[in-house]
Motif scaffolding. Structure first.
Motif, PDB file in Angstrom:
ATOM      1  N   VAL A 125       0.840  -1.194   0.000  1.00 33.48           N
ATOM      2  CA  VAL A 125       0.000   0.000   0.000  1.00 33.48           C
ATOM      3  C   VAL A 125       0.881   1.252   0.000  1.00 33.48           C
ATOM      4  CG1 VAL A 125      -0.255  -0.085   2.527  1.00 33.48           C
ATOM      5  CG2 VAL A 125      -1.943   1.121   1.200  1.00 33.48           C
ATOM      6  N   GLU A 126       0.492   2.242  -0.806  1.00 32.02           N
ATOM      7  CA  GLU A 126       1.229   3.517  -0.837  1.00 32.02           C
ATOM      8  C   GLU A 126       0.573   4.507   0.095  1.00 32.02           C
ATOM      9  OE1 GLU A 126       2.261   5.284  -4.627  1.00 32.02           O
ATOM     10  OE2 GLU A 126       2.242   3.270  -5.510  1.00 32.02           O
ATOM     11  N   PHE A 127       1.354   5.429   0.649  1.00 34.34           N
ATOM     12  CA  PHE A 127       0.772   6.394   1.584  1.00 34.34           C
ATOM     13  C   PHE A 127       1.618   7.666   1.648  1.00 34.34           C
ATOM     14  CE2 PHE A 127       3.892   5.808   4.964  1.00 34.34           C
ATOM     15  CZ  PHE A 127       4.423   4.554   4.678  1.00 34.34           C
ATOM     16  N   GLN A 128       1.007   8.715   2.242  1.00 34.17           N
ATOM     17  CA  GLN A 128       1.696   9.996   2.501  1.00 34.17           C
ATOM     18  C   GLN A 128       2.028  10.064   3.976  1.00 34.17           C
ATOM     19  OE1 GLN A 128       2.329  12.320   0.130  1.00 34.17           O
ATOM     20  NE2 GLN A 128       1.370  10.970  -1.387  1.00 34.17           N
ATOM     21  N   LYS A 129       3.179  10.639   4.329  1.00 32.35           N
ATOM     22  CA  LYS A 129       3.509  10.850   5.749  1.00 32.35           C
ATOM     23  C   LYS A 129       3.953  12.289   5.976  1.00 32.35           C
ATOM     24  CE  LYS A 129       7.990   8.851   4.949  1.00 32.35           C
ATOM     25  NZ  LYS A 129       9.005   7.884   5.280  1.00 32.35           N
TER      26      LYS A 129
ATOM     27  N   GLY B  82      -0.315  10.152  10.671  1.00 37.97           N
ATOM     28  CA  GLY B  82      -1.071   8.888  10.743  1.00 37.97           C
ATOM     29  C   GLY B  82      -1.020   8.117   9.436  1.00 37.97           C
ATOM     30  N   GLY B  83      -0.350   8.681   8.419  1.00 34.79           N
ATOM     31  CA  GLY B  83      -0.277   8.012   7.111  1.00 34.79           C
ATOM     32  C   GLY B  83       0.359   6.632   7.206  1.00 34.79           C
ATOM     33  N   SER B  84       1.483   6.543   7.916  1.00 29.75           N
ATOM     34  CA  SER B  84       2.188   5.251   8.032  1.00 29.75           C
ATOM     35  C   SER B  84       1.341   4.232   8.784  1.00 29.75           C
ATOM     36  CB  SER B  84       3.516   5.419   8.786  1.00 29.75           C
ATOM     37  OG  SER B  84       4.303   6.421   8.196  1.00 29.75           O
ATOM     38  N   ALA B  85       0.806   4.659   9.918  1.00 34.24           N
ATOM     39  CA  ALA B  85       0.040   3.733  10.754  1.00 34.24           C
ATOM     40  C   ALA B  85      -1.239   3.285  10.043  1.00 34.24           C
ATOM     41  CB  ALA B  85      -0.298   4.400  12.081  1.00 34.24           C
ATOM     42  N   PHE B  86      -1.891   4.219   9.353  1.00 38.36           N
ATOM     43  CA  PHE B  86      -3.118   3.849   8.644  1.00 38.36           C
ATOM     44  C   PHE B  86      -2.812   2.819   7.559  1.00 38.36           C
ATOM     45  CE2 PHE B  86      -6.295   4.350   5.263  1.00 38.36           C
ATOM     46  CZ  PHE B  86      -7.445   4.084   5.997  1.00 38.36           C
ATOM     47  N   ALA B  87      -1.693   3.037   6.850  1.00 35.43           N
ATOM     48  CA  ALA B  87      -1.295   2.101   5.786  1.00 35.43           C
ATOM     49  C   ALA B  87      -1.010   0.720   6.383  1.00 35.43           C
ATOM     50  CB  ALA B  87      -0.064   2.640   5.057  1.00 35.43           C
TER      51      ALA B  87
ATOM     52  N   TYR C  97       6.679  13.865   6.169  1.00 28.04           N
ATOM     53  CA  TYR C  97       7.638  14.452   5.236  1.00 28.04           C
ATOM     54  C   TYR C  97       7.897  13.554   4.039  1.00 28.04           C
ATOM     55  CZ  TYR C  97      10.341  12.148   8.960  1.00 28.04           C
ATOM     56  OH  TYR C  97      10.794  11.282   9.927  1.00 28.04           O
ATOM     57  N   GLY C  98       6.847  13.335   3.255  1.00 32.02           N
ATOM     58  CA  GLY C  98       7.033  12.618   1.991  1.00 32.02           C
ATOM     59  C   GLY C  98       6.060  11.477   1.811  1.00 32.02           C
ATOM     60  N   SER C  99       6.267  10.706   0.721  1.00 34.32           N
ATOM     61  CA  SER C  99       5.399   9.563   0.481  1.00 34.32           C
ATOM     62  C   SER C  99       6.230   8.287   0.551  1.00 34.32           C
ATOM     63  CB  SER C  99       4.719   9.696  -0.873  1.00 34.32           C
ATOM     64  OG  SER C  99       5.686   9.682  -1.878  1.00 34.32           O
ATOM     65  N   ASP C 100       5.548   7.154   0.724  1.00 35.27           N
ATOM     66  CA  ASP C 100       6.269   5.900   0.929  1.00 35.27           C
ATOM     67  C   ASP C 100       5.357   4.730   0.587  1.00 35.27           C
ATOM     68  OD1 ASP C 100       8.459   4.342   1.677  1.00 35.27           O
ATOM     69  OD2 ASP C 100       8.815   5.510   3.486  1.00 35.27           O
ATOM     70  N   LYS C 101       5.882   3.531   0.736  1.00 36.31           N
ATOM     71  CA  LYS C 101       5.105   2.327   0.445  1.00 36.31           C
ATOM     72  C   LYS C 101       5.436   1.296   1.520  1.00 36.31           C
ATOM     73  CE  LYS C 101       4.120  -0.327  -3.716  1.00 36.31           C
ATOM     74  NZ  LYS C 101       4.646  -0.691  -5.042  1.00 36.31           N
ATOM     75  N   PHE C 102       4.455   0.538   1.953  1.00 34.59           N
ATOM     76  CA  PHE C 102       4.660  -0.520   2.961  1.00 34.59           C
ATOM     77  C   PHE C 102       4.187  -1.857   2.411  1.00 34.59           C
ATOM     78  CE2 PHE C 102       4.399   1.953   7.264  1.00 34.59           C
ATOM     79  CZ  PHE C 102       5.776   1.927   7.380  1.00 34.59           C
ATOM     80  N   GLU C 103       4.798  -2.917   2.899  1.00 28.09           N
ATOM     81  CA  GLU C 103       4.384  -4.275   2.515  1.00 28.09           C
ATOM     82  C   GLU C 103       4.337  -5.196   3.727  1.00 28.09           C
ATOM     83  OE1 GLU C 103       6.156  -4.278  -2.038  1.00 28.09           O
ATOM     84  OE2 GLU C 103       7.171  -5.509  -0.534  1.00 28.09           O
ATOM     85  N   ILE C 104       3.520  -6.227   3.623  1.00 28.23           N
ATOM     86  CA  ILE C 104       3.474  -7.308   4.629  1.00 28.23           C
ATOM     87  C   ILE C 104       3.399  -8.619   3.862  1.00 28.23           C
ATOM     88  CG2 ILE C 104       0.952  -7.482   4.872  1.00 28.23           C
ATOM     89  CD1 ILE C 104       1.368  -7.620   7.931  1.00 28.23           C
ATOM     90  N   GLN C 105       3.987  -9.667   4.402  1.00 26.79           N
ATOM     91  CA  GLN C 105       3.884 -10.971   3.748  1.00 26.79           C
ATOM     92  C   GLN C 105       2.459 -11.504   3.881  1.00 26.79           C
ATOM     93  OE1 GLN C 105       7.255 -12.689   5.856  1.00 26.79           O
ATOM     94  NE2 GLN C 105       8.216 -13.169   3.890  1.00 26.79           N
ATOM     95  N   GLN C 106       1.949 -12.054   2.797  1.00 30.05           N
ATOM     96  CA  GLN C 106       0.611 -12.651   2.836  1.00 30.05           C
ATOM     97  C   GLN C 106       0.675 -13.927   3.672  1.00 30.05           C
ATOM     98  OE1 GLN C 106      -1.059 -13.226  -1.096  1.00 30.05           O
ATOM     99  NE2 GLN C 106      -0.688 -11.095  -1.659  1.00 30.05           N
ATOM    100  N   ASP C 107      -0.428 -14.285   4.271  1.00 31.37           N
ATOM    101  CA  ASP C 107      -0.543 -15.562   5.003  1.00 31.37           C
ATOM    102  C   ASP C 107       0.294 -15.623   6.276  1.00 31.37           C
ATOM    103  OD1 ASP C 107      -2.206 -16.391   2.948  1.00 31.37           O
ATOM    104  OD2 ASP C 107      -0.520 -17.233   1.821  1.00 31.37           O
ATOM    105  N   VAL C 108       0.886 -14.509   6.701  1.00 30.40           N
ATOM    106  CA  VAL C 108       1.678 -14.586   7.930  1.00 30.40           C
ATOM    107  C   VAL C 108       0.796 -14.322   9.158  1.00 30.40           C
ATOM    108  CG1 VAL C 108       2.555 -12.208   7.814  1.00 30.40           C
ATOM    109  CG2 VAL C 108       3.877 -13.917   9.016  1.00 30.40           C
ATOM    110  N   LEU C 109      -0.199 -13.464   9.001  1.00 32.67           N
ATOM    111  CA  LEU C 109      -1.146 -13.217  10.099  1.00 32.67           C
ATOM    112  C   LEU C 109      -2.382 -14.092   9.888  1.00 32.67           C
ATOM    113  CD1 LEU C 109      -1.139  -9.299  10.348  1.00 32.67           C
ATOM    114  CD2 LEU C 109      -0.168 -10.915  12.011  1.00 32.67           C
ATOM    115  N   PRO C 110      -2.665 -15.007  10.797  1.00 35.79           N
ATOM    116  CA  PRO C 110      -3.858 -15.834  10.639  1.00 35.79           C
ATOM    117  C   PRO C 110      -5.132 -14.989  10.703  1.00 35.79           C
ATOM    118  CG  PRO C 110      -2.395 -16.726  12.338  1.00 35.79           C
ATOM    119  CD  PRO C 110      -1.869 -15.368  11.979  1.00 35.79           C
TER     120      PRO C 110
END
Ligand SMILES: O=P(O)(O)OC[C@H]1O[C@H](OP(=O)(O)OP(=O)(O)O)[C@H](O)[C@@H]1O
Ligand SMILES: Nc1ncnc2[nH]cnc12
Ligand SMILES: [Mg+2]
Length: 182
Positions: free
Chosen positions: A97-101, A131-136, A103-116
């Motif tokens: 997911v892409e987001f704004q924070k 709250g951009g990072s946390a919301f993402a 001081y700038g914009s960024d992208k976060f990822e999580i591995q699929q299937d790791v959280l049941p």
């Protein structure tokens, strides 16, 4: 010891840097906490006191600064730790997911299937700014089918009103900036 007493001592050990990393930002440096085991212990203890007997299966920490204490808190809560990382770092299928924070914009990822599906998650990071990072990160947890119990932060920049974005309970240990740097 109570949370308020622990928080007071921790707060006294933060450092502030005006106009870093860019003009108009008052940067809150919480790294001094990690130079002293006594303070690091108090940080984890304060969060553990706050969480109490809420059921928590996983602590999800945000790269980079959420990695500094997320795993320690997970151990203290007898929960697992799952990282949310910046792009291109995690192997295998990911949600992203892409987001704004602040001081700038960024992208976060999580591995699929790791959280049941249905597992109970705490999302942790050092600072809640826009709250951009946390919301993402929350979106990634929800996409995984897990449930956010609460967001935990060391500090909140109140004037940016990031907590209004999150739609779940938010806890910040230390009082933060009431207004923007002038
Ligand atoms: O609420 P927001 O406006 O999204 O800002 C808060 C985020 O910004 C900082 O991370 P940053 O990405 O700057 O760098 P880091 O890798 O040092 O954690 C901070 O650690 C939070 O994760
Ligand atoms: N003012 C600030 N200080 C430290 N980290 C931050 N992340 C976003 N805003 C920040
Ligand atoms: Mg960060």
């Amino acid at each position: 010891m109570e949370i308020a007493t622990l928080a007071k001592e921790l707060k006294a050990n933060l450092k502030q840097f005006p106009n870093f990393p860019s003009e108009g930002i008052l940067f809150e440096d919480f790294l001094p906490i990690f130079t002293k085991p006594d303070l690091f212990n108090k940080l984890v203890k304060a969060f553990k006191l706050h969480v109490g007997d809420k059921k928590v299966d996983y602590v999800v920490g945000l790269e980079s600064r959420g990695f500094l204490f997320g795993p320690a808190l997970a151990l203290a809560l007898n929960a697992g730790f799952v990282p949310v990382r910046k792009p291109g770092k995690l192997p295998g299928p990911t949600y992203s997911v892409e987001f704004q924070k602040e001081y700038g914009s960024d992208k976060f990822e999580i591995q699929q299937d790791v959280l049941p599906a249905g597992s109970k998650v705490l999302v942790v990071d050092d600072i809640l700014a826009t709250g951009g990072s946390a919301f993402a990160a929350g979106e990634l947890v929800t996409k995984s089918g897990a449930e956010i119990v609460e967001y935990l932060f060391v500090m909140e920049l109140d004037f940016l009103k990031g907590r209004d974005k999150l739609g779940k309970p938010v806890f910040t240990l230390l009082s933060g900036q009431e207004e923007k740097l002038k």
